[in-house]
Scaffold this motif. Structure first.
Motif, PDB file in Angstrom:
ATOM      1  N   TRP A  27       0.890  -0.971  -0.006  1.00 36.67           N
ATOM      2  CA  TRP A  27      -0.058  -0.049   0.085  1.00 36.67           C
ATOM      3  C   TRP A  27       1.065   1.390   0.019  1.00 36.67           C
ATOM      4  O   TRP A  27       1.821   1.113   0.936  1.00 36.67           O
ATOM      5  N   TYR A  31       0.182  11.458   2.460  1.00 37.19           N
ATOM      6  CA  TYR A  31      -0.844  12.194   3.471  1.00 37.19           C
ATOM      7  C   TYR A  31      -0.125  13.756   3.374  1.00 37.19           C
ATOM      8  O   TYR A  31       1.070  13.689   3.187  1.00 37.19           O
ATOM      9  N   THR A  50      -8.887   2.887   2.421  1.00 30.83           N
ATOM     10  CA  THR A  50      -8.615   3.072   3.862  1.00 30.83           C
ATOM     11  C   THR A  50      -9.684   3.991   4.673  1.00 30.83           C
ATOM     12  O   THR A  50      -9.995   5.045   3.780  1.00 30.83           O
ATOM     13  N   ILE A  55      -6.068  12.198   9.742  1.00 34.48           N
ATOM     14  CA  ILE A  55      -5.378  11.728  10.786  1.00 34.48           C
ATOM     15  C   ILE A  55      -4.850  13.021  11.536  1.00 34.48           C
ATOM     16  O   ILE A  55      -4.129  13.701  11.064  1.00 34.48           O
ATOM     17  N   LYS A  59      -1.365  11.069  16.153  1.00 30.54           N
ATOM     18  CA  LYS A  59      -1.928   9.810  16.157  1.00 30.54           C
ATOM     19  C   LYS A  59      -1.452   8.971  15.047  1.00 30.54           C
ATOM     20  O   LYS A  59      -1.265   9.356  14.113  1.00 30.54           O
ATOM     21  N   GLY A  60      -1.258   7.605  15.552  1.00 31.42           N
ATOM     22  CA  GLY A  60      -0.574   6.609  14.521  1.00 31.42           C
ATOM     23  C   GLY A  60       0.723   7.022  14.181  1.00 31.42           C
ATOM     24  O   GLY A  60       1.190   7.900  14.886  1.00 31.42           O
ATOM     25  N   ILE A  61       1.336   5.921  13.329  1.00 31.02           N
ATOM     26  CA  ILE A  61       2.503   6.311  12.839  1.00 31.02           C
ATOM     27  C   ILE A  61       2.782   7.799  11.951  1.00 31.02           C
ATOM     28  O   ILE A  61       3.632   8.355  12.180  1.00 31.02           O
ATOM     29  N   CYS A  62       1.725   7.810  11.100  1.00 34.75           N
ATOM     30  CA  CYS A  62       1.590   9.062  10.390  1.00 34.75           C
ATOM     31  C   CYS A  62       1.584  10.241  10.987  1.00 34.75           C
ATOM     32  O   CYS A  62       2.262  11.248  10.829  1.00 34.75           O
ATOM     33  N   GLY A  63       0.639  10.155  12.208  1.00 39.44           N
ATOM     34  CA  GLY A  63       0.536  11.585  12.909  1.00 39.44           C
ATOM     35  C   GLY A  63       1.642  11.718  13.624  1.00 39.44           C
ATOM     36  O   GLY A  63       2.115  12.860  14.107  1.00 39.44           O
ATOM     37  N   TYR A  83      -0.578   3.032  16.935  1.00 37.65           N
ATOM     38  CA  TYR A  83      -0.671   2.604  15.509  1.00 37.65           C
ATOM     39  C   TYR A  83      -1.988   2.540  15.027  1.00 37.65           C
ATOM     40  O   TYR A  83      -2.805   2.051  15.946  1.00 37.65           O
ATOM     41  N   ILE A  84      -2.546   2.997  14.001  1.00 31.74           N
ATOM     42  CA  ILE A  84      -3.877   2.957  13.478  1.00 31.74           C
ATOM     43  C   ILE A  84      -3.765   1.829  12.147  1.00 31.74           C
ATOM     44  O   ILE A  84      -3.173   1.888  11.002  1.00 31.74           O
ATOM     45  N   CYS A  86      -5.093  -0.207   9.158  1.00 29.50           N
ATOM     46  CA  CYS A  86      -5.869  -0.045   8.102  1.00 29.50           C
ATOM     47  C   CYS A  86      -6.330  -1.334   7.463  1.00 29.50           C
ATOM     48  O   CYS A  86      -7.247  -1.441   6.908  1.00 29.50           O
ATOM     49  N   GLU A  93       5.636  -1.119   8.367  1.00 30.45           N
ATOM     50  CA  GLU A  93       5.328   0.096   7.742  1.00 30.45           C
ATOM     51  C   GLU A  93       6.339   1.144   7.771  1.00 30.45           C
ATOM     52  O   GLU A  93       7.174   1.180   8.585  1.00 30.45           O
ATOM     53  N   ASP A 109       3.602   7.201   2.975  1.00 37.94           N
ATOM     54  CA  ASP A 109       3.327   5.974   3.901  1.00 37.94           C
ATOM     55  C   ASP A 109       3.377   4.858   2.882  1.00 37.94           C
ATOM     56  O   ASP A 109       2.780   4.532   2.000  1.00 37.94           O
ATOM     57  N   ASP A 111       2.782   0.507   3.410  1.00 37.24           N
ATOM     58  CA  ASP A 111       2.441  -0.558   4.241  1.00 37.24           C
ATOM     59  C   ASP A 111       3.085  -1.820   3.413  1.00 37.24           C
ATOM     60  O   ASP A 111       2.868  -1.815   2.165  1.00 37.24           O
TER      61      ASP A 111
HETATM   62  N1  SME Z   1      -0.962   3.057   9.851  1.00 37.60           N
HETATM   63  C1  SME Z   1      -1.114   4.290   9.582  1.00 37.60           C
HETATM   64  C2  SME Z   1      -2.379   4.906   9.218  1.00 37.60           C
HETATM   65  C3  SME Z   1      -2.348   4.984   7.756  1.00 37.60           C
HETATM   66  S1  SME Z   1      -2.860   3.462   7.017  1.00 37.60           S
HETATM   67  O1  SME Z   1      -1.494   2.769   7.167  1.00 37.60           O
HETATM   68  C4  SME Z   1      -2.977   3.807   5.123  1.00 37.60           C
HETATM   69  C5  SME Z   1      -0.683   4.857  10.995  1.00 37.60           C
HETATM   70  O2  SME Z   1      -0.454   4.186  12.002  1.00 37.60           O
HETATM   71  O3  SME Z   1      -0.563   6.080  10.827  1.00 37.60           O
END
Ligand code: SME
Length: 138
Positions: A27, A31, A50, A55, A59-63, A83-84, A86, A93, A109, A111
């Protein structure tokens, strides 16, 4: 540039070529920061749709990358507490920030369904991709 359609087409083409040619990139998406808000919006991507199109920073890896301004390589997503998820097929990731004029304006990003696939070579390569994206955006 103000030609957003053209930019999105070019970003989508980057996602496609990465997903098609690197077997452990399953994936691939972008973002971007939503104006001055402390949140990311999903941009062009390839892979499973997704729910996480917005985001919040932190929050999450991206945030977390939106705040840290640093690469984040996750060899095992199940070991992360912030971790979020998807998709249940995702094992690992990598998130690399994109800087325009020194400002963190977004990220790529990726995956992977393969456990622990990302090396420093991926980081260097994706930093190069992000520097090219920066040139498209500025
Ligand atoms: N896993 C990501 C969220 C985005 S999805 O991978 C597309 C995260 O923890 O920020």
């Amino acid at each position: 540039s103000n030609n957003n359609n053209s930019i999105d087409e070019r970003l989508l083409a980057i996602c496609k070529v990465l997903e098609e040619h690197i077997d452990y990139y399953n994936w691939v998406g972008f973002y971007f920061r939503n104006g001055d808000k402390e949140e990311l919006l999903l941009g062009p991507y390839v892979g499973e749709p997704t729910d996480h199109t917005v985001i919040p920073f932190g929050k999450g890896i991206c945030g977390q990358v939106a705040v840290s301004n640093e690469n984040f390589v996750v060899p095992d997503v199940s070991a992360q507490d912030n971790y979020i998820a998807c998709s249940i097929t995702v094992k690992a990731e990598i998130v690399i920030p994109i800087f325009v004029n020194g400002k963190n304006i977004g990220q790529i990003d990726i995956d992977s369904n393969t456990p622990d696939p990302f090396t420093e070579a991926d980081e260097r390569f994706l930093e190069f991709v992000c520097s090219q994206v920066s040139n498209i955006l500025e």
